[in-house]
Design a protein around this motif. Structure first.
Motif, PDB file in Angstrom:
ATOM      1  N   VAL A 199       0.917  -1.025   0.029  1.00  0.00           N
ATOM      2  CA  VAL A 199       0.028  -0.036  -0.229  1.00  0.00           C
ATOM      3  C   VAL A 199       0.940   1.154   0.137  1.00  0.00           C
ATOM      4  CG1 VAL A 199      -1.833   1.507   1.207  1.00  0.00           C
ATOM      5  CG2 VAL A 199      -1.903  -0.974   1.160  1.00  0.00           C
ATOM      6  N   ALA A 200       1.708   1.456   0.930  1.00  0.00           N
ATOM      7  CA  ALA A 200       2.721   2.667   0.991  1.00  0.00           C
ATOM      8  C   ALA A 200       3.763   2.196   1.702  1.00  0.00           C
ATOM      9  CB  ALA A 200       1.901   3.721   1.764  1.00  0.00           C
ATOM     10  N   ASN A 201       5.024   3.045   1.812  1.00  0.00           N
ATOM     11  CA  ASN A 201       6.185   2.658   2.569  1.00  0.00           C
ATOM     12  C   ASN A 201       5.724   2.741   3.870  1.00  0.00           C
ATOM     13  OD1 ASN A 201       7.035   5.314   3.824  1.00  0.00           O
ATOM     14  ND2 ASN A 201       7.728   5.907   2.143  1.00  0.00           N
ATOM     15  N   LEU A 202       6.655   2.199   4.736  1.00  0.00           N
ATOM     16  CA  LEU A 202       6.461   2.141   5.970  1.00  0.00           C
ATOM     17  C   LEU A 202       6.173   3.327   6.927  1.00  0.00           C
ATOM     18  CD1 LEU A 202       5.926  -0.513   7.816  1.00  0.00           C
ATOM     19  CD2 LEU A 202       8.344  -0.297   8.328  1.00  0.00           C
ATOM     20  N   ALA A 203       6.844   4.468   6.701  1.00  0.00           N
ATOM     21  CA  ALA A 203       6.506   5.638   7.504  1.00  0.00           C
ATOM     22  C   ALA A 203       5.222   5.900   7.280  1.00  0.00           C
ATOM     23  CB  ALA A 203       7.466   6.706   7.192  1.00  0.00           C
ATOM     24  N   ILE A 204       4.432   6.053   6.075  1.00  0.00           N
ATOM     25  CA  ILE A 204       3.254   6.318   5.603  1.00  0.00           C
ATOM     26  C   ILE A 204       2.440   5.367   6.164  1.00  0.00           C
ATOM     27  CG2 ILE A 204       1.671   6.808   3.617  1.00  0.00           C
ATOM     28  CD1 ILE A 204       4.163   7.479   2.189  1.00  0.00           C
ATOM     29  N   LEU A 205       2.654   4.090   5.959  1.00  0.00           N
ATOM     30  CA  LEU A 205       1.808   3.013   6.300  1.00  0.00           C
ATOM     31  C   LEU A 205       1.543   3.012   7.970  1.00  0.00           C
ATOM     32  CD1 LEU A 205       0.283   0.997   4.982  1.00  0.00           C
ATOM     33  CD2 LEU A 205       2.249  -0.562   5.211  1.00  0.00           C
ATOM     34  N   SER A 206       2.703   3.248   8.458  1.00  0.00           N
ATOM     35  CA  SER A 206       2.530   3.357   9.943  1.00  0.00           C
ATOM     36  C   SER A 206       1.433   4.359  10.624  1.00  0.00           C
ATOM     37  CB  SER A 206       3.839   3.570  10.788  1.00  0.00           C
ATOM     38  OG  SER A 206       4.749   2.681  10.534  1.00  0.00           O
ATOM     39  N   GLU A 207       1.466   5.621   9.896  1.00  0.00           N
ATOM     40  CA  GLU A 207       0.420   6.407  10.241  1.00  0.00           C
ATOM     41  C   GLU A 207      -1.014   6.010   9.798  1.00  0.00           C
ATOM     42  OE1 GLU A 207       1.585  10.570   9.296  1.00  0.00           O
ATOM     43  OE2 GLU A 207      -0.353  11.314  10.234  1.00  0.00           O
ATOM     44  N   TYR A 208      -1.346   5.313   8.784  1.00  0.00           N
ATOM     45  CA  TYR A 208      -2.425   4.756   8.561  1.00  0.00           C
ATOM     46  C   TYR A 208      -2.850   3.706   9.415  1.00  0.00           C
ATOM     47  CZ  TYR A 208      -1.726   6.341   3.473  1.00  0.00           C
ATOM     48  OH  TYR A 208      -1.727   7.018   2.305  1.00  0.00           O
ATOM     49  N   CYS A 209      -1.948   2.692   9.919  1.00  0.00           N
ATOM     50  CA  CYS A 209      -2.198   1.420  10.569  1.00  0.00           C
ATOM     51  C   CYS A 209      -2.290   1.695  12.369  1.00  0.00           C
ATOM     52  CB  CYS A 209      -1.423   0.577   9.951  1.00  0.00           C
ATOM     53  SG  CYS A 209      -1.768   0.026   8.370  1.00  0.00           S
ATOM     54  N   ILE A 210      -1.198   2.156  12.686  1.00  0.00           N
ATOM     55  CA  ILE A 210      -0.919   2.229  13.984  1.00  0.00           C
ATOM     56  C   ILE A 210      -1.973   2.544  14.944  1.00  0.00           C
ATOM     57  CG2 ILE A 210       0.710   2.736  16.039  1.00  0.00           C
ATOM     58  CD1 ILE A 210       3.001   2.150  14.302  1.00  0.00           C
ATOM     59  N   PRO A 211      -2.794   3.910  14.507  1.00  0.00           N
ATOM     60  CA  PRO A 211      -3.825   4.392  15.310  1.00  0.00           C
ATOM     61  C   PRO A 211      -5.060   3.522  15.480  1.00  0.00           C
ATOM     62  CG  PRO A 211      -2.909   6.130  13.565  1.00  0.00           C
ATOM     63  CD  PRO A 211      -2.329   4.669  13.333  1.00  0.00           C
ATOM     64  N   LEU A 212      -5.082   2.333  14.484  1.00  0.00           N
ATOM     65  CA  LEU A 212      -6.395   1.451  14.487  1.00  0.00           C
ATOM     66  C   LEU A 212      -6.039   0.370  15.513  1.00  0.00           C
ATOM     67  CD1 LEU A 212      -6.763   1.750  10.730  1.00  0.00           C
ATOM     68  CD2 LEU A 212      -8.412   2.507  12.149  1.00  0.00           C
ATOM     69  N   VAL A 213      -4.871   0.131  15.730  1.00  0.00           N
ATOM     70  CA  VAL A 213      -4.437  -0.812  16.672  1.00  0.00           C
ATOM     71  C   VAL A 213      -4.848  -0.541  18.304  1.00  0.00           C
ATOM     72  CG1 VAL A 213      -2.688  -2.661  17.367  1.00  0.00           C
ATOM     73  CG2 VAL A 213      -2.927  -1.736  14.954  1.00  0.00           C
ATOM     74  N   LYS A 214      -5.327  -1.522  18.865  1.00  0.00           N
ATOM     75  CA  LYS A 214      -5.534  -1.527  20.511  1.00  0.00           C
ATOM     76  C   LYS A 214      -4.093  -1.448  21.370  1.00  0.00           C
ATOM     77  CE  LYS A 214      -9.558  -4.374  21.140  1.00  0.00           C
ATOM     78  NZ  LYS A 214      -9.674  -6.038  21.259  1.00  0.00           N
ATOM     79  N   ASN A 215      -3.915  -0.898  22.221  1.00  0.00           N
ATOM     80  CA  ASN A 215      -2.829  -1.332  23.223  1.00  0.00           C
ATOM     81  C   ASN A 215      -2.403  -2.650  23.393  1.00  0.00           C
ATOM     82  OD1 ASN A 215      -0.527  -0.332  24.708  1.00  0.00           O
ATOM     83  ND2 ASN A 215      -1.802  -0.247  26.477  1.00  0.00           N
ATOM     84  N   LYS A 216      -1.226  -3.076  22.974  1.00  0.00           N
ATOM     85  CA  LYS A 216      -0.872  -4.375  23.088  1.00  0.00           C
ATOM     86  C   LYS A 216      -1.095  -5.178  21.993  1.00  0.00           C
ATOM     87  CE  LYS A 216       0.482  -4.828  27.910  1.00  0.00           C
ATOM     88  NZ  LYS A 216      -0.379  -4.399  28.847  1.00  0.00           N
ATOM     89  N   GLY A 217      -1.979  -4.537  20.712  1.00  0.00           N
ATOM     90  CA  GLY A 217      -1.969  -5.300  19.615  1.00  0.00           C
ATOM     91  C   GLY A 217      -0.677  -5.019  18.702  1.00  0.00           C
ATOM     92  N   ALA A 218      -1.080  -5.412  17.377  1.00  0.00           N
ATOM     93  CA  ALA A 218       0.044  -5.576  16.601  1.00  0.00           C
ATOM     94  C   ALA A 218      -0.278  -4.919  15.327  1.00  0.00           C
ATOM     95  CB  ALA A 218       0.721  -6.895  16.401  1.00  0.00           C
TER      96      ALA A 218
END
Ligand code: SAM
Length: 238
Positions: free
Chosen positions: A149-168
């Motif tokens: 989908v995108a490079n990891l810096a961009i993708l992290s901003e797409y994905c990490i906010p959706l994850v619960k604490n202790k999730g992955a």
């Protein structure tokens, strides 16, 4: 010849406990993919054996790095359903949310869900940044996956906010990722993640390899992230 039984060889190697009827579902999925690909752009890979290996088996490779149980999973930029649909076909217990910003692809996914009789799975037309700012989705998922989908810096901003604490958040990447990983460390930390594992896997008896980056969520994402739609892509965190 279209021999779906070939997939058994990989399922055994991946040590996945599959439910009966999964091969028929993969066949139906292949048929719909090819049919719709004539009307809308879904994939450049259309040969039967290639689709099995480069889409279906590749999507399932995550089983080599992560123990998928009954997680609530979100697949960002799923396109024609990769990796989310193959994961659902082999494990009907998973609760999966597929997300793509292209409406036509989401229409295709709705038809796949209906024809394959899949339950506990939804396809959402939307952008990751908007979902990340919506309480219905923000920090609600045990696992976020994303492929191509995108490079990891961009993708992290797409994905990490959706994850619960202790999730992955697990990113499917091509085999050479050292530079990209280095350039995304700041973003991952700012967003509340921590790189936990990096795995390279060769698909059995092929020259196809894939890297997985496993990021653990260790603290809440600051309220200012994700930034508004389009911003992460234009101006990645660095
Ligand atoms: N994951 C699929 C695969 O591996 O075959 C599709 C990859 S395709 C190259 C990238 C997909 O990400 C496209 O379908 C595009 O519409 C979607 N996409 C790109 N940016 C997005 C965003 N910010 N939010 C949701 N979907 C996005």
């Amino acid at each position: 010849m279209k021999d779906i039984n070939k997939i058994d060889y990989f399922i055994e190697w991946l040590e996945i406990e599959v439910q009966e009827g999964y091969k028929e579902k993969f066949l139906q999925y292949y048929t719909l993919l090819i049919e719709w690909n004539e009307k809308i752009n879904l994939t450049t890979i259309t040969d039967f054996d290639d689709v099995i290996i480069k889409h279906f088996v590749d999507s399932l490779l995550i089983y080599k790095v992560f123990d998928l149980t009954n997680e609530r999973i979100i697949d960002i930029g799923t396109g024609a359903g990769f990796p989310g649909i193959p994961l659902k076909i082999v494990n009907p217990n998973l609760n999966i949310t597929l997300v793509d910003s292209l409406k036509k692809r989401v229409n295709f996914l709705d038809e796949v869900i209906e024809k394959l009789d899949l339950t506990n799975i939804t396809a959402i037309h939307g952008r990751a940044e908007d979902l990340g700012n919506n309480v219905v989705h923000r920090e609600q998922y045990d696992l976020c996956v994303s492929r191509a989908v995108a490079n990891l810096a961009i993708l992290s901003e797409y994905c990490i906010p959706l994850v619960k604490n202790k999730g992955a958040f697990i990113s499917y990447k091509s085999s050479k990722i050292e530079e990209e990983l280095e350039a995304s460390k700041k973003a991952i930390g700012v967003l509340g993640g921590k790189i936990k594992q990096l795995e390279k896997i060769n698909i059995l008896n092929t020259d196809i390899s894939r890297s997985f980056i496993v990021i653990e969520k260790i603290k809440k994402t600051p309220k200012s992230y994700p930034r508004k739609s389009g911003k992460p892509n234009k101006d990645p965190i660095k």
